[in-house]
Design an enzyme around this catalytic site. Structure first.
Site, PDB file in Angstrom:
ATOM      1  N   LYS A 234      20.052  51.976  96.883  1.00  0.00           N
ATOM      2  CA  LYS A 234      20.249  53.296  97.487  1.00  0.00           C
ATOM      3  C   LYS A 234      21.699  53.558  97.857  1.00  0.00           C
ATOM      4  CE  LYS A 234      18.585  54.304 101.661  1.00  0.00           C
ATOM      5  NZ  LYS A 234      17.707  54.807 102.744  1.00  0.00           N
TER       6      LYS A 234
ATOM      7  N   GLN B 167      21.261  40.103 104.346  1.00  0.00           N
ATOM      8  CA  GLN B 167      19.974  40.115 105.037  1.00  0.00           C
ATOM      9  C   GLN B 167      18.901  39.782 103.998  1.00  0.00           C
ATOM     10  OE1 GLN B 167      18.541  43.930 106.418  1.00  0.00           O
ATOM     11  NE2 GLN B 167      17.314  43.012 108.057  1.00  0.00           N
TER      12      GLN B 167
ATOM     13  N   ASP C 219      23.859  54.735 104.024  1.00  0.00           N
ATOM     14  CA  ASP C 219      23.271  55.919 103.395  1.00  0.00           C
ATOM     15  C   ASP C 219      23.518  57.184 104.210  1.00  0.00           C
ATOM     16  OD1 ASP C 219      21.629  55.327 105.516  1.00  0.00           O
ATOM     17  OD2 ASP C 219      19.745  55.467 104.396  1.00  0.00           O
TER      18      ASP C 219
ATOM     19  N   GLY D 119      14.031  59.006 115.793  1.00  0.00           N
ATOM     20  CA  GLY D 119      13.800  58.444 117.112  1.00  0.00           C
ATOM     21  C   GLY D 119      14.313  59.394 118.182  1.00  0.00           C
TER      22      GLY D 119
ATOM     23  N   ASN E 111      18.223  60.272 117.829  1.00  0.00           N
ATOM     24  CA  ASN E 111      19.150  59.187 117.538  1.00  0.00           C
ATOM     25  C   ASN E 111      19.644  59.288 116.101  1.00  0.00           C
ATOM     26  OD1 ASN E 111      20.449  56.605 117.607  1.00  0.00           O
ATOM     27  ND2 ASN E 111      18.624  55.715 116.659  1.00  0.00           N
TER      28      ASN E 111
ATOM     29  N   ARG F  34      42.740  64.740  75.381  1.00  0.00           N
ATOM     30  CA  ARG F  34      42.220  63.407  75.650  1.00  0.00           C
ATOM     31  C   ARG F  34      43.306  62.505  76.249  1.00  0.00           C
ATOM     32  NH1 ARG F  34      39.504  61.461  70.258  1.00  0.00           N
ATOM     33  NH2 ARG F  34      38.880  59.712  71.614  1.00  0.00           N
TER      34      ARG F  34
ATOM     35  N   LYS G 154      45.277  63.537  71.417  1.00  0.00           N
ATOM     36  CA  LYS G 154      45.127  62.220  72.029  1.00  0.00           C
ATOM     37  C   LYS G 154      46.394  61.412  71.769  1.00  0.00           C
ATOM     38  CE  LYS G 154      42.291  58.050  72.272  1.00  0.00           C
ATOM     39  NZ  LYS G 154      41.207  57.256  71.650  1.00  0.00           N
TER      40      LYS G 154
ATOM     41  N   HIS H 222      45.276  76.538  66.729  1.00  0.00           N
ATOM     42  CA  HIS H 222      43.920  76.690  66.203  1.00  0.00           C
ATOM     43  C   HIS H 222      43.443  75.439  65.479  1.00  0.00           C
ATOM     44  CE1 HIS H 222      45.153  80.948  66.467  1.00  0.00           C
ATOM     45  NE2 HIS H 222      46.143  80.632  65.648  1.00  0.00           N
TER      46      HIS H 222
END
Length: 454
Positions: A22, A73, A102, A138, A168, A332, A350, A362
């Site tokens: 996440k 964890q 998050d 909460g 909270n 590019r 490029k 053109h």
């Protein structure tokens, strides 16, 4: 004594329905966690303590280790248990700021206000917010003197507590000594069977301390992301904020709901942005630059007075002053344009350096080319730079005229003031000041009969 920041980033994010952890989901093409780390690093020079769990190695691979201390964890036993994993990384006399991987858009000044509430006689402060619809959060429980007494998670809240609108956010600042003390007293005797970090608020009160609170300027600062719908909603809010900031700088944004900034955008004065423009990476727009609709610009510097017309794509390019690009141009990586260059519709470049005032108007491909000033490239010109294995260089001098539908087969040099006749395939160097062409002799066959259908 110093500030230590702990970011909780161990959650799986099941509701995202994604193999990507996440905290690595993108907001403005940047992982959620990266937004939080960037803000934290503005507050302290100390390493940011990041607690990881689900997809831990992937998080490390994406985020990196520069300025970060990771703590893992291994079991998901609640927010209190997650913070415990960070205990070895801070001292008793440190102030510890707890953030969430998050919740990406909390502002630096909001967190500074929170930190300013913590001292030796007020060892804990909370970031709260008052919501019209507090469902899912909460609740902040206060006494008759309006002093914080506890935080009650919604699943454990009474009917009266659920009516409370102050909630909270999860973010708090705590003195290190007391944080370790209270974490050691946590219990998982609750509806979820988890160790709630929020239980330390009641412990703080029981130890005789007042808990101070502050609130952010905007709800957006504390919005978390649990699913793709919330992620998309936050993306639009964030983009609207970025568009508003641009307009405050004097940029003309024709529709603030149809612009996406997915990186760092620096703008000068009197810049105009049409609809559906996307900026990625690091982009600089100098004074009086105009970007037409439906353009994508990534890692580019566009100097003053240049106009980018509709549907143009620009990546890793340097564009000089007073250039005219597009519509439907593709620049590019490695494209460098001097002052007054024109790149027209359906032109691709490029790894090119193009001199002042040159025109490729053109239907052309120009790659691996050094082009001088004042050059005119006719429609349909191709630099044939690839032999199937290696790329080769084309050099075009100043004031060269290349006729339409020409192929320049690299390696090849067209010297200054040369003219290449239309329809030529050039395989050898063209001398300065000459007309060079390679065509079959034109024939007109008398008595020619067109084929007829059987």
């Amino acid at each position: 004594m110093s500030l230590k920041v702990i970011i909780l980033a161990a959650g799986k994010g099941t509701r995202m329905r994604s193999n990507l952890p996440k905290v690595l989901q993108p907001l403005a093409q940047k992982p959620l966690l990266s937004h939080v780390i960037s803000t934290a690093q503005k507050l302290t020079n100390e390493p940011i303590i990041t607690v990881i769990g689900h997809g831990a190695q992937r998080v490390v691979d994406v985020i990196g280790t520069d300025g970060i201390q990771y703590a893992e964890q291994l079991e998901q036993l609640g927010t209190g248990h997650a913070v415990v994993q960070g205990n070895p990384h801070y001292n008793d006399d440190d102030t510890v700021l707890i953030l969430y991987g998050d919740v990406p858009l909390t502002q630096q000044n909001t967190l500074t206000d929170l930190l300013n509430l913590v001292d030796d006689i007020h060892p804990l402060a909370l970031l709260t917010i008052t919501l019209d619809n507090p469902s899912g959060y909460g609740r902040i429980v206060r006494n008759q003197h309006h002093l914080v007494q506890a935080i009650v998670e919604e699943k454990d809240a009474s009917f009266e507590q659920k009516a409370v609108q102050e909630v909270n956010t999860g973010m708090m600042a705590v003195k290190g000594y007391y944080l370790k003390k209270w974490l050691g007293q946590l219990s998982n005797s609750n509806a979820q069977g988890e160790y709630y970090l929020t239980d330390i608020i009641e412990m703080c009160v029981q130890d005789g301390f007042e808990v101070h609170t502050t609130q952010p300027a905007s709800e957006m600062e504390v919005l978390g992301v649990n699913n793709k719908s919330q992620l998309q909603s936050l993306e639009r809010q964030y983009q609207a904020q970025l568009a508003e900031e641009l307009m405050e700088q004097g940029v003309t944004v024709l529709d603030a709901s149809r612009i996406d900034i997915r990186g760092d955008l620096t703008v000068g004065q009197d810049v105009t942005l049409d609809v559906n423009v996307i900026f990625e990476g690091t982009v600089v727009l100098e004074d009086h630059v105009s970007i037409g609709p439906n353009c994508v610009i990534k890692n580019a510097v566009i100097k003053s007075g240049t106009e980018i017309k509709s549907f143009s794509h620009i990546e890793d390019a340097q564009i000089g002053q007073n250039c005219e690009i597009g519509p439907y141009a593709r620049l590019r990586p490695g494209t460098e344009l001097s002052t007054g260059v024109k790149i027209g519709n359906f032109v691709e470049t490029k790894k090119v350096q193009i001199g002042s005032g040159s025109k490729v108007n053109h239907l052309s491909y120009i790659g691996d080319t050094e082009m001088g000033a004042g050059v005119n490239i006719g429609a349909g010109t191709i630099t044939c730079n690839y032999d199937g294995v290696n790329k080769h260089q084309t050099v075009i001098g100043d004031n060269v005229f290349i006729g339409s539908d020409s192929q320049l087969v690299a390696p090849v040099t067209i010297e200054s003031d040369a003219t290449i006749g239309a329809g030529s395939t050039i395989t050898k160097d063209a001398p300065a000041g000459t007309l060079t062409l390679s065509r079959s002799k034109q024939l007109s066959i008398k008595g020619w009969q067109k084929p007829t259908k059987n």
